[in-house]
Design a protein around this motif. Sequence first.
Motif, PDB file in Angstrom:
ATOM      1  N   LEU A   1      20.582   1.015 -16.737  1.00 23.37           N
ATOM      2  CA  LEU A   1      21.873   1.515 -16.242  1.00 23.37           C
ATOM      3  C   LEU A   1      22.088   1.016 -14.822  1.00 23.37           C
ATOM      4  N   PRO A   2      23.259   0.433 -14.524  1.00 26.60           N
ATOM      5  CA  PRO A   2      23.515   0.020 -13.142  1.00 26.60           C
ATOM      6  C   PRO A   2      23.754   1.220 -12.242  1.00 26.60           C
ATOM      7  N   ILE A   3      23.753   0.972 -10.930  1.00 24.65           N
ATOM      8  CA  ILE A   3      24.033   2.045  -9.968  1.00 24.65           C
ATOM      9  C   ILE A   3      25.470   2.493 -10.186  1.00 24.65           C
ATOM     10  N   PRO A   4      25.735   3.801 -10.292  1.00 26.06           N
ATOM     11  CA  PRO A   4      27.106   4.262 -10.556  1.00 26.06           C
ATOM     12  C   PRO A   4      28.067   3.846  -9.442  1.00 26.06           C
TER      13      PRO A   4
ATOM     14  N   GLU B   1      28.433  11.446 -11.085  1.00 30.32           N
ATOM     15  CA  GLU B   1      28.165  10.017 -11.271  1.00 30.32           C
ATOM     16  C   GLU B   1      29.098   9.424 -12.324  1.00 30.32           C
ATOM     17  N   LEU B   2      29.798   8.356 -11.950  1.00 34.91           N
ATOM     18  CA  LEU B   2      30.739   7.690 -12.867  1.00 34.91           C
ATOM     19  C   LEU B   2      30.559   6.178 -12.796  1.00 34.91           C
ATOM     20  N   TRP B   3      30.784   5.526 -13.954  1.00 38.22           N
ATOM     21  CA  TRP B   3      30.685   4.061 -14.031  1.00 38.22           C
ATOM     22  C   TRP B   3      32.047   3.482 -14.425  1.00 38.22           C
ATOM     23  N   THR B   4      32.276   2.235 -14.090  1.00 36.36           N
ATOM     24  CA  THR B   4      33.550   1.580 -14.429  1.00 36.36           C
ATOM     25  C   THR B   4      33.390   0.724 -15.682  1.00 36.36           C
ATOM     26  N   GLY B   5      34.544   0.329 -16.256  1.00 38.65           N
ATOM     27  CA  GLY B   5      34.530  -0.570 -17.414  1.00 38.65           C
ATOM     28  C   GLY B   5      33.954  -1.931 -17.070  1.00 38.65           C
ATOM     29  N   LYS B   6      34.130  -2.347 -15.810  1.00 36.22           N
ATOM     30  CA  LYS B   6      33.585  -3.636 -15.380  1.00 36.22           C
ATOM     31  C   LYS B   6      32.048  -3.603 -15.408  1.00 36.22           C
ATOM     32  N   GLN B   7      31.492  -2.471 -15.030  1.00 40.85           N
ATOM     33  CA  GLN B   7      30.022  -2.341 -15.081  1.00 40.85           C
ATOM     34  C   GLN B   7      29.517  -2.389 -16.524  1.00 40.85           C
ATOM     35  N   LEU B   8      30.345  -1.873 -17.439  1.00 35.38           N
ATOM     36  CA  LEU B   8      29.991  -1.901 -18.864  1.00 35.38           C
ATOM     37  C   LEU B   8      29.844  -3.343 -19.332  1.00 35.38           C
ATOM     38  N   PHE B   9      30.773  -4.212 -18.896  1.00 35.22           N
ATOM     39  CA  PHE B   9      30.706  -5.618 -19.293  1.00 35.22           C
ATOM     40  C   PHE B   9      29.529  -6.340 -18.640  1.00 35.22           C
TER      41      PHE B   9
END
Length: 827
Positions: free
Chosen positions: A10-13, A20-28
């Motif tokens: 998992l990348p840093i949120p 803690e939230l992640w973006t769609g760009k991090q998903l890619f």
Amino acid sequence: MGSGMDPVDLPIPAVIKPVELWTGKQLFSVLVRPNANVRVYLNLTVTEKSYTSTKTEDGREMEAMCPNDGFVYFRNSVLIAGQLGKATLGNGNKNGLYSVLLRDYKPHAAAACMNRLAKLSAQWIGNHGFSIGISDVQPSGNLREEKEKIIKEGYEKCYGQIKLFNEGQLQLIPGSDAAQSLESGITSVLNNIRDQTGKLCMQKLHWRNSPLIMSQCGSKGSAINISQMVACVGQQSVGGCRAPNGFIDRSLPHFPRGVKTPAAKGFVASSFYSGLSPTEFFFHTMGGREGLVDTAVKTADTGYLSRRLTKVMEDLCVQYDKTVRNASGCILQFCYGDDGMDPAVMEGKDGAPLDLPRLFLKAKATCPAGKNEYVSPDQVSEIVRRRLSEPDMTPEAGCSAGFKTSLEEFLDEYVESFRKKHEIFMFDDDQIPAWKEKIVQNIAGVTSRQLEVFLDTCISRYHSKKIEGGTAIGIIGAQSICEPATQMTLKTFHFAGVASMNITLGVPRIKEILDAVKNIHTPIITAALECDTNEKSARVVAGRIERTSLGQIAESIQIVMTARSASIVITLDMSMIQDAHLSVDANVVKESILQIRGIKLKSENIKVLDVRKLEVFPAETDRNKLYFRLHSLKNMLPSITVRGINTVKRVVINNEKEAKTNHKKYKLFAEGRGLLEVLGTEGVDGCRTTSNDVMEVQRTLGIEAARVCIIEEIKSTMKQHGMNIDCRHMICVGDVMTYMGEVLGLTRFGAKKMEKSVIALASFEQVADHLFNGCVNGRVDAVRGVSECIIMGVPIRVGTGMFNIREGGFSGSGAHDSNVELHYGPG
């Protein structure tokens, strides 16, 4: 997105507090490189369909600051900017995500990434769904009002043009009469309405609107499709024009006679959502019918074209000495495509072997500067010169001069841009502080290690992209041209920047070129000018080329009869001659009349009265025939050519703005034949003048010029339809059509002159004729071509069939030990 067993880091949120939230760009980013053990460092920049450029005050382009987030930027497998659409993920794009993964990290990495994305997409669609309902195409009240306003403004412009036409004050388009100018003007206004409503829909519809999402990401549809459903269907065309008159002076009996309003000539103001009126529906069916018929005809044309091209080029193959030869051993090219590269693995624009900007980005991203020193611009040039002088960069090692030049030019551009960035950042300081220098170096500089990695990557990749011996480039080239030709939809297009000149394009034009037609439908000569910045000089040269008849410049041509003599008095319209920049007076007209063979007049029969007047006396002595002779002369005189080239119907002046200087550049489009005469016209730059008539180019400039003309014409026709085909395929077709020393069409007659074998010709067309002629003349067939080998059941001499296999030092029963020969005739 994985199998459940794959480890995912998992990348840093992006957001840490309050949750803690992640973006769609991090998903890619995770999708491309799920964990640290995956050694995939993707570096890529792509402009998506929604990309709009933004510039700073000093004119620099800020690509990653696109307001629509249409600039996709991956750096070391991290998605920094952009929304991924068709340009990145699909499209068969050579610079797309999977193509780059395939080239940089081999098939497994690309397939694994594709698999992860497919699973993720299926899961998301399963959970959320994606559908279109009637509510998606329902316009809001505001959109409806804006649409009505756009249509009303367009209609008013049309009514204004019709009023000017009726009063005889409409400004004419070059090369067109009043009616044609009116049609062209109205069509332009009405087409603009559809484009404007399309833009309006893209702005006003909700960002979660399903058709809008599909259009923006590039999966299906366009702004025009959405506009037709929601706002306005637009102008219906038949044969490239507005709806024709099916009744006397009107398109339908629902309208008054002679009316040229938008509604009466096929403009559909309703949308598919609101429903069409009966007349609109009828016009829409007219446009639809033409599309259906055109598709049916085009399918048959391209199918037959494909068969002919395939048949003529099937034998072409790259030999082990790098030459391209046909089945009988004739050399067509000494080096395939002039550089010996394989079109299937090209990366750069316009068929360049490598995408140098991307490889440079990759070298800088994957080789961190660390303790390495940044090199100065002068050191860059020295490192490049030293590397390019090594043995693997010599012509003997298979390195073309073009590749060397492209590498040098790219790095020269880099050095120039580095100096500019340095100046921009340092302009306010006399003494540059170390921190500022470091920032500039980090942004724009390059270390010696990065430069070496870049050069080594480029050179090793270049050598791996050479075409292999045995490649059947003929059949590949034929299919690469025919497959896009099958997809071409529109028949004709307007000439770029000139509304009045229609030229043949699409499938009919491709047919004309490949059939080597003697009389093409719209021959056009593009004449470059020696003085191309002055409109007045362009008009003077146009006057020298365009055919001007006596009838166009004469104020009157009258028969004058007195008791003693009978003559024809010609009065010239000097004001019109001056406006058209023609150097014509009565003496010039006299010389023109004397040069006409059928008139039988001598110099003493024509008397010049003054600059604008001359008198013509018939040579007839018999008084009984004099009256008849006078009238026949009067009818003949208006069609006499006074100035210009007889075969050039009209000349249109075109101007284009240069991107760098912003100055207007003028050139002439001459419709008709007469390339030799145009080249010899004073004021025309012959070295830059071209024609689209291949056969005329051959007669005027020779076979090499005809070959270039074939290549350029195929290229420009494909480009008009947005199709980019590797130039090497077109070069191959050009060589096939010209290698015998004359331009041969890809037809049964051209194939016959290409000295193909009897079976190859018989397997194409006129079977009995070729077999009969072969028998009568006792011809021998060596059975070397593709068709012959298939018919005789012999291994084909292409690819792995080019060589024999030796076994234990002896020649085994290889593919061609049983040299088959067919003898025709008795016995």
